[in-house]
Structure formats: structure tokens, C-alpha cells
Scaffold this motif. Sequence first.
Motif, PDB file in Angstrom:
ATOM      1  N   GLY A  35       0.839  -1.101  -0.107  1.00 32.97           N
ATOM      2  CA  GLY A  35       0.009   0.096  -0.013  1.00 32.97           C
ATOM      3  C   GLY A  35       0.991   1.215   0.067  1.00 32.97           C
ATOM      4  O   GLY A  35       2.148   1.271  -0.415  1.00 32.97           O
ATOM      5  N   TRP A  36       0.002   2.225   0.443  1.00 33.99           N
ATOM      6  CA  TRP A  36       0.760   3.601   0.396  1.00 33.99           C
ATOM      7  C   TRP A  36       0.669   4.576   1.704  1.00 33.99           C
ATOM      8  O   TRP A  36      -0.623   4.153   2.252  1.00 33.99           O
ATOM      9  N   ASP A  37       1.342   4.940   2.226  1.00 28.75           N
ATOM     10  CA  ASP A  37       1.377   5.772   3.309  1.00 28.75           C
ATOM     11  C   ASP A  37       1.942   7.272   2.754  1.00 28.75           C
ATOM     12  O   ASP A  37       2.452   7.209   1.759  1.00 28.75           O
ATOM     13  N   ARG A  45       3.181  10.500   9.753  1.00 25.69           N
ATOM     14  CA  ARG A  45       2.709   9.761   8.503  1.00 25.69           C
ATOM     15  C   ARG A  45       1.287   9.016   8.815  1.00 25.69           C
ATOM     16  O   ARG A  45       1.017   8.469   9.783  1.00 25.69           O
ATOM     17  N   GLU A  46       0.629   8.720   7.576  1.00 24.89           N
ATOM     18  CA  GLU A  46      -0.575   8.280   7.714  1.00 24.89           C
ATOM     19  C   GLU A  46      -0.748   7.078   6.494  1.00 24.89           C
ATOM     20  O   GLU A  46      -0.394   7.478   5.568  1.00 24.89           O
ATOM     21  N   LEU A  47      -1.646   6.315   6.735  1.00 23.89           N
ATOM     22  CA  LEU A  47      -2.056   5.396   5.999  1.00 23.89           C
ATOM     23  C   LEU A  47      -2.969   5.981   4.832  1.00 23.89           C
ATOM     24  O   LEU A  47      -3.765   6.707   5.320  1.00 23.89           O
ATOM     25  N   LEU A  50      -4.247   0.568   1.240  1.00 22.70           N
ATOM     26  CA  LEU A  50      -3.678  -0.632   1.775  1.00 22.70           C
ATOM     27  C   LEU A  50      -4.619  -1.778   0.704  1.00 22.70           C
ATOM     28  O   LEU A  50      -5.718  -1.911   0.567  1.00 22.70           O
ATOM     29  N   ARG A  58      -8.331  -1.008   2.107  1.00 29.18           N
ATOM     30  CA  ARG A  58      -8.710  -0.170   3.169  1.00 29.18           C
ATOM     31  C   ARG A  58      -8.044   1.481   2.778  1.00 29.18           C
ATOM     32  O   ARG A  58      -7.062   1.283   2.139  1.00 29.18           O
ATOM     33  N   TYR A  59      -8.972   2.346   2.892  1.00 26.75           N
ATOM     34  CA  TYR A  59      -8.571   3.654   2.722  1.00 26.75           C
ATOM     35  C   TYR A  59      -8.550   4.600   3.970  1.00 26.75           C
ATOM     36  O   TYR A  59      -9.589   4.598   4.784  1.00 26.75           O
ATOM     37  N   ASN A  96       4.763   0.813   0.785  1.00 30.40           N
ATOM     38  CA  ASN A  96       4.712   0.003   1.976  1.00 30.40           C
ATOM     39  C   ASN A  96       4.680  -1.496   1.517  1.00 30.40           C
ATOM     40  O   ASN A  96       3.329  -1.897   0.838  1.00 30.40           O
ATOM     41  N   ASP A 108       7.116  -4.195   8.189  1.00 31.83           N
ATOM     42  CA  ASP A 108       6.883  -3.266   7.219  1.00 31.83           C
ATOM     43  C   ASP A 108       8.347  -2.851   6.211  1.00 31.83           C
ATOM     44  O   ASP A 108       9.669  -2.688   7.030  1.00 31.83           O
ATOM     45  N   TRP A 110       9.626  -0.211   3.494  1.00 27.98           N
ATOM     46  CA  TRP A 110       9.286   1.216   2.806  1.00 27.98           C
ATOM     47  C   TRP A 110      10.082   1.491   1.530  1.00 27.98           C
ATOM     48  O   TRP A 110      11.441   1.272   1.611  1.00 27.98           O
TER      49      TRP A 110
END
Length: 120
Positions: A35-37, A45-47, A50, A58-59, A96, A108, A110
Motif C-alpha cells: 500500500g501507500w502511506d 505519517r498516515e496510511l 492498502l 482499506r483507505y 509499503n 514493514d 518502505w
Amino acid sequence: QVQLVESGGGEVQLGGSLALSCAASGSTSRINAMGWDRQAPGEERELVALLNNFGDTRYAESVKERFSISGDLVKKTVRLEMHNLNSGDTAVYYCNAIEPAAGPRWTDHWGQGTQVTVSS
């Protein structure tokens, strides 16, 4: 070792669209989600989004209805399409990759990050 290579990003005008791509290489067989943060200056940093190997997504609430994540977790690639971008989306975006570790833990990995700037 897992390496994540991101592409895409850059500057886009308010309301525009942009796409980010990420590919994992190396010891990737245990990766079960990608996914991406993102992290904006002065912010945590935030999600963002995913995708897991069941196809579940998940958003973050702030990007629902505007961003779409897709990918192939067999090939270990993920793509984030971003639409109707606003100034709040300006941040460094990090790919991620997640793999299970012992017990309930996970590891994790990155990417190096790619800048997305939304200009008015």
C-alpha cells in the motif's frame, strides 16, 4: 531484503489526477499486503491505502471516493490512482510492503518516497 521502487508523483494542479506505482523485488515471497502511506511537512505519517492478498482494500477517510488502489500481489506490484487532488494531498508518498512476522507481529518495508505536490 526487500526493495521497493516507486514511480510517478510530481506536481499537479488542484483537481487534477496522478498515479503512483510501486514494485517490490528481492525476498518478496512473504509479502501479503502492499500500500501507500504519506507524510506532509510537520505531520505524522498516515496510511493512505492498502491492498492485501485477498483483494481487500482499506483507505483513509480523507481519500475515499477519490483514490483507488490496485495491484498484483503475486507479482508484488501496486498502483495508486489519485483523482480530484487537493492541497491536503500534498505530501511525500511512501510505498509499503508488509509481511507477517512471529506471532501477531508484522514487518514493514518502505520505499524511498516520492513527492506529490498539488498546486493552485
